[in-house]
Design a protein around this motif. Structure first.
Motif, PDB file in Angstrom:
ATOM      1  N   GLN A   1      -6.858  -7.004  16.729  1.00  0.00           N
ATOM      2  CA  GLN A   1      -6.695  -5.700  17.728  1.00  0.00           C
ATOM      3  C   GLN A   1      -5.541  -7.093  18.368  1.00  0.00           C
TER       4      GLN A   1
ATOM      5  N   GLN B   1     -12.725  -1.060  24.751  1.00  0.00           N
ATOM      6  CA  GLN B   1     -12.092  -1.857  25.130  1.00  0.00           C
ATOM      7  C   GLN B   1     -13.030  -1.856  26.524  1.00  0.00           C
TER       8      GLN B   1
ATOM      9  N   LEU C   1      -7.637  -9.495  19.774  1.00  0.00           N
ATOM     10  CA  LEU C   1      -9.174  -9.359  19.305  1.00  0.00           C
ATOM     11  C   LEU C   1      -9.656  -9.555  18.923  1.00  0.00           C
TER      12      LEU C   1
ATOM     13  N   ASN D   1      -2.324  -7.510  21.209  1.00  0.00           N
ATOM     14  CA  ASN D   1      -1.564  -6.063  21.893  1.00  0.00           C
ATOM     15  C   ASN D   1      -0.151  -7.258  22.434  1.00  0.00           C
TER      16      ASN D   1
ATOM     17  N   LEU E   1     -13.565   1.099  18.131  1.00  0.00           N
ATOM     18  CA  LEU E   1     -12.981  -0.182  19.208  1.00  0.00           C
ATOM     19  C   LEU E   1     -12.602   0.151  20.122  1.00  0.00           C
TER      20      LEU E   1
ATOM     21  N   SER F   1     -12.914  -4.767  30.546  1.00  0.00           N
ATOM     22  CA  SER F   1     -12.683  -5.480  31.230  1.00  0.00           C
ATOM     23  C   SER F   1     -13.629  -6.156  32.302  1.00  0.00           C
TER      24      SER F   1
ATOM     25  N   GLY G   1     -10.708  -9.700  29.005  1.00  0.00           N
ATOM     26  CA  GLY G   1     -11.503  -8.838  28.419  1.00  0.00           C
ATOM     27  C   GLY G   1     -12.191  -8.803  27.110  1.00  0.00           C
TER      28      GLY G   1
ATOM     29  N   ALA H   1     -10.729 -11.050  24.159  1.00  0.00           N
ATOM     30  CA  ALA H   1      -9.277 -10.660  23.966  1.00  0.00           C
ATOM     31  C   ALA H   1      -8.922 -13.073  24.499  1.00  0.00           C
TER      32      ALA H   1
ATOM     33  N   THR I   1     -19.232  -7.731  19.071  1.00  0.00           N
ATOM     34  CA  THR I   1     -18.581  -7.755  19.900  1.00  0.00           C
ATOM     35  C   THR I   1     -17.733  -8.518  20.420  1.00  0.00           C
ATOM     36  N   TYR I   2     -16.107  -8.294  21.004  1.00  0.00           N
ATOM     37  CA  TYR I   2     -15.142  -9.452  20.565  1.00  0.00           C
ATOM     38  C   TYR I   2     -14.279  -9.948  22.367  1.00  0.00           C
TER      39      TYR I   2
ATOM     40  N   GLY J   1     -14.045  -6.643  23.817  1.00  0.00           N
ATOM     41  CA  GLY J   1     -14.259  -5.501  23.403  1.00  0.00           C
ATOM     42  C   GLY J   1     -15.353  -5.044  22.140  1.00  0.00           C
TER      43      GLY J   1
END
Length: 226
Positions: free
Chosen positions: A224, A156, A105, A226, A154, A158, A119, A192, A189-190, A121
């Motif tokens: 982050q 998240q 992320l 994952n 944070l 989708s 995705g 993925a 904002t983030y 975040g």
């Protein structure tokens, strides 16, 4: 360069008396060559009837040796520091290679949609209701997602690629923004994405990750893994 009388001249412990030598500019560093030149000038200019005694000459030779040793130590330390820095950079890049194929992320203001869910975040500054807004390339709002009450940190989300009417949108890049509890102030904002490569971008960027749909991102900006 100016001539000075050495009756009262002293440089790094070397005292020259009874002669005139050429001085170096104020604030410059004395090198081995400068030191040797001062000694040579002193020997040439000394009074033959009162030559430098052996103990004084030996003392000045010892100071010359100390200067040479100190400069060698400084050079070696600088080389060691450079090698250590290079080694740490290489080690960090190699260790980061383990992230290839992983989802990360990273900071982004857009999502790259290609038919499957993507995705993202939001960095929630203060606990409250978080709303994410997605817009197309023309700035038209196509999707609003209320993430509900979120604690600071944070959060998240989708996006399945549908608009507010439940219809699938076409593939492309869509901008994202978010706010907290009705506050108009935008939240960070983030997005993925999968890590596809690792590289080193110089002393300013450092180690970076190549993230699918996003591009190069400094390792320090990864929020982050994952």
């Amino acid at each position: 360069m100016s001539a000075i009388n050495t009756n009262s001249f002293s440089a790094t412990g070397l005292s020259l008396t009874g002669s005139t030598v050429t001085s170096t500019p104020t604030g410059s560093s004395m090198t081995q060559a400068d030191f040797l030149q001062l000694m040579t000038t002193q020997l040439k200019s000394q009074d033959p009837t009162q030559p430098m005694d052996n103990s004084q000459f030996a003392s000045e030779l010892a100071q010359f040796s100390q200067l040479s040793t100190q400069q060698d130590i400084d050079t070696n330390l600088q080389n060691l520091s450079s090698n250590l820095s290079s080694g740490m950079q290489t080690s960090q890049v190699l260790n980061s290679a383990n992230l290839v194929g992983r989802q990360v992320l990273v900071p982004a203001s857009a999502l790259d949609y290609s038919g499957s869910a993507v995705g993202g975040g939001v960095n929630v500054s203060t606990a409250g209701d978080v709303v994410v807004t997605i817009k197309d390339s023309n700035g038209n709002e196509i999707k609003t997602m209320d993430l509900g009450a979120q604690p600071a940190g944070l959060a998240q989300f989708s996006w399945d690629g549908t608009n507010n009417n439940g219809q699938k949108v076409s593939s492309g890049t869509y901008s994202i923004s978010a706010n907290n509890g009705g506050n108009s102030a935008a939240l960070s904002t983030y997005a993925a994405g999968e890590v596809t490569g690792v590289g080193y971008g110089g002393s300013t960027t450092g180690t970076y990750l190549q993230v699918a749909g996003i591009g190069g991102v400094p390792l320090t900006q990864v929020a982050q893994i994952n």
